[in-house]
Structures are given as C-alpha cells and as structure tokens.
Design a protein around this motif. Structure first.
Motif, PDB file in Angstrom:
ATOM      1  N   TRP A  15     111.047   6.005  -9.591  1.00  0.00           N
ATOM      2  CA  TRP A  15     109.805   6.648  -9.191  1.00  0.00           C
ATOM      3  C   TRP A  15     108.673   5.800  -9.763  1.00  0.00           C
ATOM      4  O   TRP A  15     108.884   5.061 -10.728  1.00  0.00           O
ATOM      5  N   THR A  17     106.497   5.282 -12.014  1.00  0.00           N
ATOM      6  CA  THR A  17     106.038   5.578 -13.369  1.00  0.00           C
ATOM      7  C   THR A  17     106.124   4.292 -14.183  1.00  0.00           C
ATOM      8  O   THR A  17     106.729   3.308 -13.732  1.00  0.00           O
ATOM      9  N   GLY A 124     102.911   8.509 -23.718  1.00  0.00           N
ATOM     10  CA  GLY A 124     103.329   9.625 -22.872  1.00  0.00           C
ATOM     11  C   GLY A 124     102.766  10.942 -23.373  1.00  0.00           C
ATOM     12  O   GLY A 124     102.278  11.770 -22.595  1.00  0.00           O
ATOM     13  N   TRP A 180     102.929   0.458 -19.260  1.00  0.00           N
ATOM     14  CA  TRP A 180     102.463   1.577 -20.079  1.00  0.00           C
ATOM     15  C   TRP A 180     100.991   1.459 -20.442  1.00  0.00           C
ATOM     16  O   TRP A 180     100.358   2.442 -20.827  1.00  0.00           O
ATOM     17  N   THR A 218     104.766   3.520  -4.747  1.00  0.00           N
ATOM     18  CA  THR A 218     103.487   4.161  -5.078  1.00  0.00           C
ATOM     19  C   THR A 218     102.932   5.001  -3.938  1.00  0.00           C
ATOM     20  O   THR A 218     102.196   5.962  -4.179  1.00  0.00           O
ATOM     21  N   ARG A 221     103.830   8.740  -4.349  1.00  0.00           N
ATOM     22  CA  ARG A 221     103.378   9.537  -5.484  1.00  0.00           C
ATOM     23  C   ARG A 221     102.171  10.394  -5.098  1.00  0.00           C
ATOM     24  O   ARG A 221     101.263   9.936  -4.423  1.00  0.00           O
TER      25      ARG A 221
END
Length: 243
Positions: A15, A17, A124, A180, A218, A221
C-alpha cells in the motif's frame, strides 16, 4: 497468493505508505520494473485487507508490505514480511545497495535499524497524534514532535560529513529513511532547520527510481475520513485473536 501474469515475477503485497514505498523503491533501484518484473498487489489497509487469511499467511503480523519471490535462495518460492527484512533479502538476491565488506555492511545496517526501531515508529506516532487521533492530546503531540525533531537532528549531523546516510555510498539505509521523511511538514518540522538533511532529501528525491517507487499505488489511496477506515487502522479489529 500468486501473480496472475507470470510465475517469474515477484509479487509485492503493499500500500502507498512509507514502509511500502521502501520496497517499491528498492525493486526499481535494483533494475526490476513494475509490471514486467514485479507486480504490486494493493492491500487496502483502510478497508481491512490486511486481515484477510490469504494475506496473513505471508504476513502474520498483518502489516504491509510482504513479498513472494517464485525464485528464492534455493530455487523455490519464498515469502518475506517486514520491510527491513525485504530490503535485506533483495540486497542479498541482487548483490546491490549493501556493502560486501563486514565493516561497510554494519555501517549500513545500524542505520537501517535506526529507521526500523526509532525513526519509523516515532514518526508514525507523531503522525497519529498530530493528524489522526480523535482528540488532540498536547502531551502526546509535544512528546512525539520533540522526538521527531531530535531524530531529524541525528540525521542532519550524520549527513554533515557524509553524502549518504551510511557514508559515501547510496544504500538500503537511504531507501528506508527517505519515505518516512517525505511528510516532514505534517510532522511539524521545518526542513531549513536541517540543512545537511535538506541537501540529502532533495538529492534522493531526484533519483528516477525513487520517483517511480513513490508513485506506486498512490492513485488508490484515499484521505482517512470515514469511521470504518479508522477502525481498521486504529480500532479493536487489529487486536482480535487470529484463528
């Protein structure tokens, strides 16, 4: 779970992320091409796809991404879960982006562990309490924003004398950390406060394989606005005993 297109491609259940993008980037950097050498199977974590029995067979921790390679180390299919483990698997399979010397290898691995054990979990939590928590808790927001700032400072200091995270060479450490940090604004950071990190961030973001990897899935999402998606991600579903 196997590919519908070919027995020779790598299947990636993922996914869009940060953890998913790590693996997408690595595959593209290794010379694999989406749709030719690997297939991205969407696991919609807002819809609860991560709890399907078929997915749990290859990812028992109900987290994306997971990979199934029809040609494992012994020539037989292998499934791998946990994004860091997948990066290491692909580095071993291809001989790329992880130094072969013992010293160089551990210089990279320590920064991979930094991302897996610190940067990822803390950012996160930062995202959760700043953006998704049903109530604003100042203590939690301040705690995780301050910890994020500390971690960005660690990266900035490391990059002061090094072009890449683990030294002079681009590696899986860079691929693990970059996704991240893409949402530094939402994390309450000001990128100009970290000039060495900013230089690295902009350089990594210009790599063609990084751009391709960060685009994977993407379009699927959606903004996290409905209660069902919140329940799948943060509610009691994830704590139910698996049978």
């Amino acid at each position: 779970m196997t590919s519908d297109n070919s027995k020779n491609v790598i299947d990636v259940y993922s996914w869009p992320t940060p953890n998913g993008h790590k693996v997408h980037i690595m595959l593209e950097e290794c010379g694999y091409r989406l749709g030719r050498d690997w297939i991205a199977h969407p696991i919609d974590i807002g819809a609860g796809d991560q709890f399907a029995k078929s997915f749990l067979k290859i990812s028992p921790n109900n987290k994306i991404p997971a990979l199934v390679d029809p040609h494992g180390p012994d020539g037989k299919p292998i499934s791998v879960f946990e994004s860091g483990a997948i990066l290491l698997y692909l580095a071993s399979k291809t001989g790329k982006f992880l130094p072969k010397t013992t010293r160089g290898k551990y210089e990279v691995l320590q920064w991979l562990m930094f991302q897996m054990g610190g940067l990822g979990p803390m950012l996160g939590q930062n995202h959760h309490f700043r953006l998704y928590a049903p109530e604003k808790i100042d203590y939690a927001i301040n705690r995780y924003t301050n910890e994020a700032k500390r971690l960005y400072g660690v990266l900035d200091q490391q990059l002061k004398d090094n072009p890449y995270i683990a030294g002079k060479t681009y590696s899986i450490a860079d691929m693990a950390i970059y996704p991240w940090t893409r949402n530094w604004k939402n994390q309450g950071m000001e990128i100009n406060d970290f000039p060495h990190f900013k230089r690295w961030f902009e350089m990594i973001g210009e790599r063609p394989a990084v751009k391709r990897g960060c685009e994977v899935l993407t379009a699927l999402r959606k903004p996290l606005t409905d209660n069902n998606a919140r329940e799948q991600l943060f509610g009691s579903t994830q704590y139910q005993k698996r049978k």
